[in-house]
Design a protein around this motif. Structure first.
Motif, PDB file in Angstrom:
ATOM      1  N   LEU A 112     -79.861 -26.324  18.931  1.00 22.85           N
ATOM      2  CA  LEU A 112     -79.557 -26.898  17.491  1.00 22.85           C
ATOM      3  C   LEU A 112     -80.040 -28.220  17.154  1.00 22.85           C
ATOM      4  O   LEU A 112     -80.601 -28.513  16.234  1.00 22.85           O
ATOM      5  N   GLY A 116     -83.798 -26.886  16.434  1.00 17.45           N
ATOM      6  CA  GLY A 116     -83.392 -26.622  15.126  1.00 17.45           C
ATOM      7  C   GLY A 116     -83.203 -27.912  14.062  1.00 17.45           C
ATOM      8  O   GLY A 116     -83.393 -27.560  12.869  1.00 17.45           O
ATOM      9  N   VAL A 118     -80.721 -29.484  13.449  1.00 22.08           N
ATOM     10  CA  VAL A 118     -79.724 -29.173  12.353  1.00 22.08           C
ATOM     11  C   VAL A 118     -79.190 -30.550  11.772  1.00 22.08           C
ATOM     12  O   VAL A 118     -79.029 -31.370  12.567  1.00 22.08           O
ATOM     13  N   GLN A 122     -76.289 -28.555   6.410  1.00 21.41           N
ATOM     14  CA  GLN A 122     -77.044 -27.253   6.517  1.00 21.41           C
ATOM     15  C   GLN A 122     -76.232 -26.183   6.855  1.00 21.41           C
ATOM     16  O   GLN A 122     -75.346 -26.264   7.190  1.00 21.41           O
ATOM     17  N   VAL A 124     -76.180 -22.793   8.962  1.00 16.54           N
ATOM     18  CA  VAL A 124     -76.527 -22.294  10.499  1.00 16.54           C
ATOM     19  C   VAL A 124     -75.887 -21.221  10.476  1.00 16.54           C
ATOM     20  O   VAL A 124     -74.785 -20.875  10.251  1.00 16.54           O
ATOM     21  N   ALA A 141     -72.552 -26.902  16.425  1.00 14.05           N
ATOM     22  CA  ALA A 141     -73.469 -26.875  14.853  1.00 14.05           C
ATOM     23  C   ALA A 141     -72.207 -27.496  14.112  1.00 14.05           C
ATOM     24  O   ALA A 141     -72.525 -28.065  13.025  1.00 14.05           O
ATOM     25  N   ALA A 146     -72.757 -28.861  10.183  1.00 11.90           N
ATOM     26  CA  ALA A 146     -73.522 -27.911   9.458  1.00 11.90           C
ATOM     27  C   ALA A 146     -72.012 -26.890   9.098  1.00 11.90           C
ATOM     28  O   ALA A 146     -70.956 -27.028   9.281  1.00 11.90           O
ATOM     29  N   VAL A 148     -71.229 -23.110   9.332  1.00  8.00           N
ATOM     30  CA  VAL A 148     -71.519 -22.350  10.480  1.00  8.00           C
ATOM     31  C   VAL A 148     -70.967 -21.002   9.994  1.00  8.00           C
ATOM     32  O   VAL A 148     -69.811 -20.636   9.558  1.00  8.00           O
ATOM     33  N   TRP A 183     -80.313 -18.881   5.359  1.00  2.48           N
ATOM     34  CA  TRP A 183     -79.745 -20.144   6.173  1.00  2.48           C
ATOM     35  C   TRP A 183     -80.873 -21.015   6.679  1.00  2.48           C
ATOM     36  O   TRP A 183     -81.963 -20.444   6.815  1.00  2.48           O
ATOM     37  N   ASP A 184     -80.232 -22.410   6.629  1.00  3.35           N
ATOM     38  CA  ASP A 184     -81.530 -23.165   7.259  1.00  3.35           C
ATOM     39  C   ASP A 184     -81.890 -23.136   8.802  1.00  3.35           C
ATOM     40  O   ASP A 184     -83.124 -23.380   8.948  1.00  3.35           O
ATOM     41  N   VAL A 185     -80.968 -22.610   9.403  1.00  4.13           N
ATOM     42  CA  VAL A 185     -81.464 -22.348  10.943  1.00  4.13           C
ATOM     43  C   VAL A 185     -80.533 -21.142  11.534  1.00  4.13           C
ATOM     44  O   VAL A 185     -79.593 -20.909  11.130  1.00  4.13           O
ATOM     45  N   PHE A 187     -79.794 -19.623  14.619  1.00  8.15           N
ATOM     46  CA  PHE A 187     -79.852 -19.618  16.149  1.00  8.15           C
ATOM     47  C   PHE A 187     -79.551 -18.278  16.813  1.00  8.15           C
ATOM     48  O   PHE A 187     -78.442 -17.751  16.625  1.00  8.15           O
TER      49      PHE A 187
END
Ligand SMILES: NC(=O)c1ccc[n+]([C@@H]2O[C@H](COP(=O)([O-])OP(=O)(O)OC[C@H]3O[C@@H](n4cnc5c(N)ncnc54)[C@H](OP(=O)(O)O)[C@@H]3O)[C@@H](O)[C@H]2O)c1
Length: 295
Positions: A112, A116, A118, A122, A124, A141, A146, A148, A183-185, A187
């Motif tokens: 992350l 990522g 993060v 953001q 996630v 996260a 973030a 989540v 989503w931006d990231v 995982f």
């Protein structure tokens, strides 16, 4: 004890990872061969305990210190390691809880924070949020600021909300790849959705970071190959293997002592019960970590 750079640890707690299950299955496939260099007669890596003895070049630790980290063959009473792979045990954890941290915690942290990247605010998504890595990932996260979303089975929903997930998607009822959300990231520890499906949910410049290994050699090799090709074409797909570093263990300790991270322990076994513990992890239904008490 061998080596001036080595630390001998008297183990009080250990934990089981998916890798231990892969190594113990003894399947005659390529992964076992590749991992062969990691094989030892006694298995396991995650551990927490007391320093028993140190080589003459070891500066950070002395006999009697309470530590956690990774050593070869931790599912036993003693293991050796280097000081780079250890840190002082978080004061507020038992040895078993501390032993849950190293591999799963470093995987979540590096996936992350480093891969990522993060940032606060953001969005996630953690796919495979209910397991060892996932329960750390949700909390890390959150600590990075973030929003989540956790994807898991319904049985884990209350747990995941309680450790900070803003939203939980039950994969048996909703397919996150068809939700229309971005989503931006992402995982990805679940590792059983296609890369194309996952692409659909990435925001512009979003990153797909995957740590999970699909079961089966061909699925794994095919995913590695596709990820390699896609990363060359400039897409933001990142597959990585966690590295155990002293600084990251210290970060995990600080998060724990600061109340931002707490290991979720599903089951605790004794050293005698290690085969049962490994079988349980191999079934991929653990809720958080499976730990071993070594007394
Ligand atoms: N790259 C690295 O350095 C690294 C390091 C550690 C682990 N890993 C890999 O990361 C993966 C997870 O490791 P872990 O320690 O978290 O394993 P784990 O504790 O066994 O996680 C199992 C979790 O996977 C979830 N799961 C099972 N089937 C699923 C499905 N069909 N869809 C979505 N979720 C599913 C389960 O949640 P539900 O109950 O919700 O189904 C369970 O909570 C493994 O593949 C492992 O090999 C990689």
């Amino acid at each position: 004890m061998t080596g001036d750079d080595r630390v001998l640890v008297r183990i009080r707690g250990a934990s089981v990872n998916a890798l231990d299950w892969h190594l113990m299955r003894r399947l005659p496939h390529l992964i076992s061969m590749l991992l062969g260099m990691l094989r030892s007669r006694v298995r396991g890596a995650d551990m927490a305990g007391h320093v028993e003895a140190v080589g003459k070049n070891v500066a950070r630790f002395k006999p009697g210190d309470e530590v956690f980290g990774v050593g070869l063959g931790s599912l036993s009473e003693y293991a050796t390691t280097s000081e780079d792979r250890l840190a002082a045990k978080p004061r507020n954890l038992t040895f078993e809880q501390a032993a849950a941290l190293p591999i799963a915690g470093c995987t979540a942290l590096q996936g992350l924070r480093d891969k990522g990247q993060v940032k606060a605010g953001q969005r996630v998504l953690i796919y495979g949020a209910g397991g060892g890595v996932g329960t750390f990932a949700v909390q890390i996260a959150k600590s990075l600021g973030a929003h989540v979303t956790a994807v898991s089975s319904a049985a884990n929903a209350d747990l995941l909300h309680s450790i900070g997930a803003d939203r939980v998607i039950d994969y048996s009822k909703e397919d996150f790849t068809k939700s229309g959300q971005r989503w931006d990231v992402l995982f990805d520890i679940g590792a059983n959705r296609s890369l194309a499906d996952c692409s659909r949910v990435l925001a512009q410049n979003g990153k797909h970071v995957f740590a999970g290994a699909p079961h089966g050699l061909w699925a794994l090799l095919s995913r590695l190959l596709k990820a390699q090709l896609m990363s060359r074409s400039g897409s933001q797909r990142i597959m990585f293997m966690a590295r155990i570093r002293h600084e990251d263990l210290v970060t995990l300790k600080e998060l724990v002592e600061g109340g931002k991270l707490s290991p979720v322990i599903d089951r605790q076994y004794s050293l005698r019960e290690v085969p049962d513990a490994v079988r349980y992890v191999g079934a991929r239904q653990a809720r958080g970590k499976v730990v071993i008490s070594v007394n």
